[in-house]
Design an enzyme around this catalytic site. Structure first.
Site, PDB file in Angstrom:
ATOM      1  N   ASN A  28       0.870  -1.181   0.000  1.00 21.75           N
ATOM      2  CA  ASN A  28       0.000   0.000   0.000  1.00 21.75           C
ATOM      3  C   ASN A  28       0.908   1.232   0.000  1.00 21.75           C
ATOM      4  O   ASN A  28       1.500   1.562   1.035  1.00 21.75           O
ATOM      5  CB  ASN A  28      -0.892  -0.033   1.251  1.00 21.75           C
ATOM      6  N   LYS A  30       0.093   4.281  -0.306  1.00 20.14           N
ATOM      7  CA  LYS A  30      -0.568   5.467   0.283  1.00 20.14           C
ATOM      8  C   LYS A  30      -0.331   6.697  -0.603  1.00 20.14           C
ATOM      9  O   LYS A  30      -0.304   6.578  -1.823  1.00 20.14           O
ATOM     10  CB  LYS A  30      -0.077   5.693   1.709  1.00 20.14           C
ATOM     11  N   HIS A  63      -9.507   1.032   4.740  1.00 22.82           N
ATOM     12  CA  HIS A  63      -8.253   1.192   5.489  1.00 22.82           C
ATOM     13  C   HIS A  63      -8.503   2.114   6.685  1.00 22.82           C
ATOM     14  O   HIS A  63      -9.298   3.049   6.603  1.00 22.82           O
ATOM     15  CB  HIS A  63      -7.183   1.783   4.559  1.00 22.82           C
ATOM     16  N   GLU A  78      -6.893   4.482   7.856  1.00 22.93           N
ATOM     17  CA  GLU A  78      -6.671   5.911   7.583  1.00 22.93           C
ATOM     18  C   GLU A  78      -7.896   6.532   6.927  1.00 22.93           C
ATOM     19  O   GLU A  78      -8.189   7.710   7.125  1.00 22.93           O
ATOM     20  CB  GLU A  78      -5.415   6.095   6.712  1.00 22.93           C
ATOM     21  N   GLU A  91      -5.490  -5.255  10.481  1.00 23.60           N
ATOM     22  CA  GLU A  91      -4.492  -4.214  10.695  1.00 23.60           C
ATOM     23  C   GLU A  91      -4.760  -3.497  12.022  1.00 23.60           C
ATOM     24  O   GLU A  91      -5.600  -2.581  12.077  1.00 23.60           O
ATOM     25  CB  GLU A  91      -4.558  -3.189   9.567  1.00 23.60           C
ATOM     26  N   GLY A 112       2.459   1.965  10.728  1.00 22.84           N
ATOM     27  CA  GLY A 112       3.412   3.075  10.595  1.00 22.84           C
ATOM     28  C   GLY A 112       4.112   3.448  11.889  1.00 22.84           C
ATOM     29  O   GLY A 112       4.738   4.500  11.978  1.00 22.84           O
ATOM     30  N   SER A 166       3.421  -2.432  10.313  1.00 21.61           N
ATOM     31  CA  SER A 166       4.876  -2.427  10.489  1.00 21.61           C
ATOM     32  C   SER A 166       5.523  -3.771  10.122  1.00 21.61           C
ATOM     33  O   SER A 166       6.426  -4.254  10.809  1.00 21.61           O
ATOM     34  CB  SER A 166       5.250  -2.021  11.917  1.00 21.61           C
TER      35      SER A 166
HETATM   36  C1  PEP Z   1      -0.730   0.004   6.010  1.00 19.72           C
HETATM   37  O1  PEP Z   1      -0.768   1.162   5.657  1.00 19.72           O
HETATM   38  O2  PEP Z   1      -1.648  -0.735   5.669  1.00 19.72           O
HETATM   39  C2  PEP Z   1       0.390  -0.457   6.821  1.00 19.72           C
HETATM   40  C3  PEP Z   1       0.311  -1.643   7.343  1.00 19.72           C
HETATM   41  O3  PEP Z   1       1.450   0.405   6.978  1.00 19.72           O
HETATM   42  P1  PEP Z   1       2.877   0.053   7.646  1.00 19.72           P
HETATM   43  O4  PEP Z   1       3.364  -1.231   7.040  1.00 19.72           O
HETATM   44  O5  PEP Z   1       3.749   1.223   7.314  1.00 19.72           O
HETATM   45  O6  PEP Z   1       2.651  -0.085   9.119  1.00 19.72           O
END
Ligand code: PEP
Length: 252
Positions: free
Chosen positions: A9, A11, A95, A97, A167, A173, A213
């Site tokens: 992803n 973003k 997601h 976000e 998630e 992040g 992460s």
């Molecule tokens: C994500 O945006 O779905 C995500 C898991 O980000 P990150 O791997 O940076 O934590």
């Protein structure tokens, strides 16, 4: 046997030119990989160029969102037929976000899933608790709410076409990954929910990715868990070597 799926992803990152550079390098790095579905989800503006780069490769194209109407007076939105036309195969829906910054709800997630399925796109539906919810022991309640609220109008056959991404918001992040045990516990719970809402066959066939992460260092211990079928990767998908290392380590 569920096929591992690793999706990146990106973003709000990468111009078209930067996206092409990343994908050209990634293609070289993963050319010998088999047995893993590899997906990149660029921003809308880079999708067309990335699609052209991906032709003939073992990498599929995804988008980061989709609107529920096909066309009309909806300024700024992008529809499922438009994405399909550009070679998109997967679409991330719900997601955290989008829930946090753009008012996404179970209801809008459900409408986006319907639009994606209608036009032959595979939804990657995100669910997950935030830190306050985990610390107050509400993780399972939140997962149940997200799954029941967004998947409720689907048939078992439709559900079998969907990928779920667990998630935990506190792990996105932040560099703070869920332990493999924490992730496995929630993945197993999601499978139980799917069995209850749909049936056992569906619950056993749906792929559930972990996201939060994920790095080349921690993917192996996560993917070793029985109910973890892949990863949704943010930060580490922005560089070809780290994303390719995750893909290779995930080959079961
Ligand atoms: C994500 O945006 O779905 C995500 C898991 O980000 P990150 O791997 O940076 O934590």
């Amino acid at each position: 046997m569920r096929k591992v799926i690793i999706a990146g992803n990106w973003k709000l990152n990468k111009t078209s030119a930067e996206a092409i550079t990343l994908v050209e390098e990634l293609k070289r790095e993963v050319v010998d990989v088999s047995g893993v579905d590899i997906v990149v989800c660029p921003p809308f503006t880079a999708i067309n160029d990335v699609n052209e780069c991906l032709i003939g490769s073992n990498i599929d194209l995804g988008a980061q969102n989709v609107f529920w109407q096909d066309s009309g007076a909806f300024t700024g939105e992008v529809s499922a037929p438009m994405l399909k036309h550009l070679g998109v195969k997967y679409v991330i829906i719900g997601h955290s976000e989008r829930r946090q910054f753009f008012g996404e709800t179970n209801e809008t997630v459900s409408k986006r899933i319907r639009a994606a399925l209608t036009h032959g796109l595979t939804p990657i539906v995100c669910v997950g608790e935030n830190l306050a919810e985990r610390e107050s022991n509400k993780t399972f309640d939140v997962i149940k709410n997200h799954c029941e609220g967004s998947l409720v109008n689907l048939t078992a056959e439709e559900m079998s076409k969907i990928v779920i991404a667990y998630e935990p918001v506190w792990a996105i992040g932040t560099g703070k990954t869920a332990t493999p045990e924490q992730a496995q516990e929630v993945h197993a719970y999601i499978r139980q929910l799917l069995a209850r809402i749909f049936n056992t066959e569906v619950s056993q066939s749906v792929r559930i990715q972990y996201g939060g992460s994920v790095t080349p260092e921690n993917i192996a211990i996560l993917i070793a868990k029985p109910d973890i079928d892949g990863a949704l990767v943010g930060g580490a998908s922005l560089k070809a070597p780290s994303f390719a290392a995750i893909v290779k380590a995930a080959q079961k």
